[in-house]
Design an enzyme around this catalytic site. Structure first.
Site, PDB file in Angstrom:
ATOM      1  N   GLY A 122      -4.394   5.128   6.391  1.00 25.15           N
ATOM      2  CA  GLY A 122      -3.253   5.356   7.442  1.00 25.15           C
ATOM      3  C   GLY A 122      -1.363   4.894   6.369  1.00 25.15           C
ATOM      4  N   ASP A 123      -1.953   4.205   5.386  1.00 23.39           N
ATOM      5  CA  ASP A 123      -0.856   3.870   4.670  1.00 23.39           C
ATOM      6  C   ASP A 123      -0.578   4.770   3.404  1.00 23.39           C
ATOM      7  OD1 ASP A 123       0.182   1.769   6.033  1.00 23.39           O
ATOM      8  OD2 ASP A 123      -1.119  -0.059   4.937  1.00 23.39           O
TER       9      ASP A 123
ATOM     10  N   GLY B  23      -7.006  10.182  12.501  1.00 24.83           N
ATOM     11  CA  GLY B  23      -8.091  10.447  11.200  1.00 24.83           C
ATOM     12  C   GLY B  23      -8.352  11.995  11.362  1.00 24.83           C
TER      13      GLY B  23
ATOM     14  N   GLN C  46      -0.230  -3.079  13.744  1.00 23.48           N
ATOM     15  CA  GLN C  46      -0.667  -4.296  14.138  1.00 23.48           C
ATOM     16  C   GLN C  46       0.347  -4.221  14.546  1.00 23.48           C
ATOM     17  OE1 GLN C  46      -1.188  -2.851  10.612  1.00 23.48           O
ATOM     18  NE2 GLN C  46      -3.118  -3.567   9.952  1.00 23.48           N
ATOM     19  N   GLN C  47       1.426  -5.140  14.778  1.00 27.26           N
ATOM     20  CA  GLN C  47       2.007  -5.125  15.864  1.00 27.26           C
ATOM     21  C   GLN C  47       1.854  -4.676  16.803  1.00 27.26           C
ATOM     22  OE1 GLN C  47       2.629  -8.237  15.081  1.00 27.26           O
ATOM     23  NE2 GLN C  47       3.272  -8.754  12.978  1.00 27.26           N
TER      24      GLN C  47
ATOM     25  N   ASN D 153       0.663  -1.129  -0.203  1.00 26.56           N
ATOM     26  CA  ASN D 153      -0.557   0.343   0.182  1.00 26.56           C
ATOM     27  C   ASN D 153       1.068   1.261  -0.610  1.00 26.56           C
ATOM     28  OD1 ASN D 153      -2.625  -1.752   0.047  1.00 26.56           O
ATOM     29  ND2 ASN D 153      -2.503  -1.290   2.838  1.00 26.56           N
TER      30      ASN D 153
HETATM   31  N1  ATP Z   1     -12.297  11.012   7.860  1.00 20.87           N
HETATM   32  C1  ATP Z   1     -11.443  10.968   7.345  1.00 20.87           C
HETATM   33  N2  ATP Z   1     -11.732  13.003   5.788  1.00 20.87           N
HETATM   34  C2  ATP Z   1     -10.484  12.624   6.148  1.00 20.87           C
HETATM   35  N3  ATP Z   1      -9.237  12.444   5.722  1.00 20.87           N
HETATM   36  C3  ATP Z   1      -9.366  11.263   6.692  1.00 20.87           C
HETATM   37  C4  ATP Z   1     -10.284  11.006   7.511  1.00 20.87           C
HETATM   38  N4  ATP Z   1      -9.930   9.870   8.187  1.00 20.87           N
HETATM   39  C5  ATP Z   1      -9.027   9.755   7.839  1.00 20.87           C
HETATM   40  N5  ATP Z   1      -8.275  10.810   6.958  1.00 20.87           N
HETATM   41  C6  ATP Z   1      -6.622  10.548   6.156  1.00 20.87           C
HETATM   42  O1  ATP Z   1      -5.462  10.381   7.025  1.00 20.87           O
HETATM   43  C7  ATP Z   1      -4.716  10.767   7.787  1.00 20.87           C
HETATM   44  C8  ATP Z   1      -4.671   9.157   8.794  1.00 20.87           C
HETATM   45  O2  ATP Z   1      -6.058   8.138   9.173  1.00 20.87           O
HETATM   46  P1  ATP Z   1      -6.683   7.305  10.596  1.00 20.87           P
HETATM   47  O3  ATP Z   1      -5.119   8.470  11.464  1.00 20.87           O
HETATM   48  O4  ATP Z   1      -7.324   6.928  11.154  1.00 20.87           O
HETATM   49  O5  ATP Z   1      -5.156   6.558   9.966  1.00 20.87           O
HETATM   50  P2  ATP Z   1      -5.075   4.956  10.639  1.00 20.87           P
HETATM   51  O6  ATP Z   1      -5.633   4.911  12.285  1.00 20.87           O
HETATM   52  O7  ATP Z   1      -3.655   4.672  10.772  1.00 20.87           O
HETATM   53  O8  ATP Z   1      -5.823   4.243   9.769  1.00 20.87           O
HETATM   54  P3  ATP Z   1      -5.406   2.616   8.842  1.00 20.87           P
HETATM   55  O9  ATP Z   1      -4.833   1.780  10.019  1.00 20.87           O
HETATM   56  O10 ATP Z   1      -7.281   2.007   8.598  1.00 20.87           O
HETATM   57  O11 ATP Z   1      -5.113   2.982   7.621  1.00 20.87           O
HETATM   58  C9  ATP Z   1      -5.497  11.336   8.677  1.00 20.87           C
HETATM   59  O12 ATP Z   1      -4.467  12.281   8.859  1.00 20.87           O
HETATM   60  C10 ATP Z   1      -6.097  12.271   7.553  1.00 20.87           C
HETATM   61  O13 ATP Z   1      -5.018  12.508   6.796  1.00 20.87           O
HETATM   62 MG    MG Z   2      -3.147   2.071  10.466  1.00 19.69          MG
END
Ligand code: ATP
Ligand code: MG
Length: 312
Positions: free
Chosen positions: A242-243, A211, A158-159, A38
């Site tokens: 996140g990726d 998020g 995840q780890q 990713n």
């Molecule tokens: N609902 C949203 N609207 C706009 N941007 C978002 C949203 N959700 C995530 N993002 C963007 O994605 C980035 C990463 O999101 P998040 O913090 O949810 O990552 P994560 O929890 O590691 O997600 P995952 O592990 O499912 O990939 C945030 O910093 C933001 O820029």
């Molecule tokens: Mg993540």
């Protein structure tokens, strides 16, 4: 897979010791994933040539062609002789109850990969990002980076839930960057026993995604920097956001842009992912990417990125 009924209706509580159930599912979707593919896909989408390192099975051929077609260098993926590529298989019922399994498979051979021969072929890397993988592999890659002086990024995601403190400390200590989401940042503190200040003493930059709230960047002797998420996002499905954020952030860093700009590029790339189902189903033109960057963070942001952006 999606099961239209309820698992609950098929389970006889008194008979759990003789459990044997089968569900007729009406939908099967197969999606690409894995943190390293990713992130690599996102880097390539912005015009870089990421080198994917990891272990997969003989069944990797289709995925390899897809990734190579999109600009990811797959020459250094180790192919297992006996095990299939890692996969997550999940069936969801009408109440969102799930039966899920994760098969690590070939992933456990990541511990057999040495980075030095790869570096000899591709040149000194800007960064080695060590994402969630076989824990022994993560540890070995991190130690090799420390020994050979490659700048490394800790992205244990995840780890963190499975690893003990000793492992997490070994993965984080000395990283150029530490990436987590907010929940994971608390797990890092809890498991390592290091408070926020001590973590900052051990990594150069800590990047915590929040998020829809965007991202927070911390460094020693600097005020926290909070960058809001991209504007005008309609969230559809979050897997892989996140990726994508990491890919955008690292592309901009490689272009020599500052941390705030890097976070903005990361948020825009993440916006494309959260607006599509799947982790590698997005595409954009330079004009649309720069347009979003400008709408979200101003014309100066777009102007600074424009000379570097070369969408695949
Ligand atoms: N609902 C949203 N609207 C706009 N941007 C978002 C949203 N959700 C995530 N993002 C963007 O994605 C980035 C990463 O999101 P998040 O913090 O949810 O990552 P994560 O929890 O590691 O997600 P995952 O592990 O499912 O990939 C945030 O910093 C933001 O820029
Ligand atoms: Mg993540």
């Amino acid at each position: 897979m999606t099961f239209a009924g309820r698992f609950e209706d098929s389970l006889v509580v008194e008979q759990l010791s003789k459990l044997s159930v089968s569900f007729l599912v009406d939908d099967l979707e197969i999606r690409r994933g894995g943190v390293a593919p990713n992130i690599s896909f996102g880097l390539a989408a912005l015009g870089l040539s990421p080198v994917l390192v990891g272990a997969a099975g003989q069944d990797f051929a289709d995925y390899r062609s897809w990734l190579e077609r999109h600009g990811v260098v797959c020459d250094h993926v180790r192919i297992s002789e006996s095990r299939h590529t890692a996969r997550f298989v999940c069936t969801t019922d009408s109440t969102m109850a799930q039966f899920a399994s994760f098969y690590p498979g070939a992933m456990s051979e990541a511990r057999l990969i040495e980075l030095a021969p790869i570096v000899a072929r591709v040149g000194e890397p800007a960064y080695v990002l060590i994402g969630a993988d076989d824990p022994d592999g993560m540890l070995r890659h991190t130690e090799e980076c420390r020994q050979r002086g490659y700048r490394f990024i800790a992205d244990p995601s995840q780890q963190l839930a499975f690893g003990e403190g000793e492992l997490i400390r070994a993965l984080v200590d000395g990283a150029a960057l530490l990436f987590t989401n907010e929940y994971e940042s608390h797990l890092v503190e809890q498991k390592t026993g290091w408070d926020a200040a001590e973590i900052l003493g051990r990594v150069e930059v800590q990047v915590t995604t929040l998020g829809a709230e965007g991202v927070r960047i911390r460094r020693r002797e600097h005020d926290d920097l909070v960058v809001p998420a991209a504007a005008g996002v309609t969230a559809v499905e979050p897997t892989g956001v996140g990726d994508a954020f990491r890919a955008g952030f690292l592309a901009a860093t490689t272009w020599g842009l500052g941390l705030e700009r890097a976070a903005q590029v990361g948020c825009v790339l993440a916006a494309y992912v959260v607006e599509t189902v799947g982790t590698q189903e997005y595409a954009f033109t330079a004009a649309s990417f720069l347009g979003r960057l400008g709408d979200s963070y101003g014309a100066a942001a777009a102007a600074e990125v424009e000379p570097h952006l070369r969408p695949a």
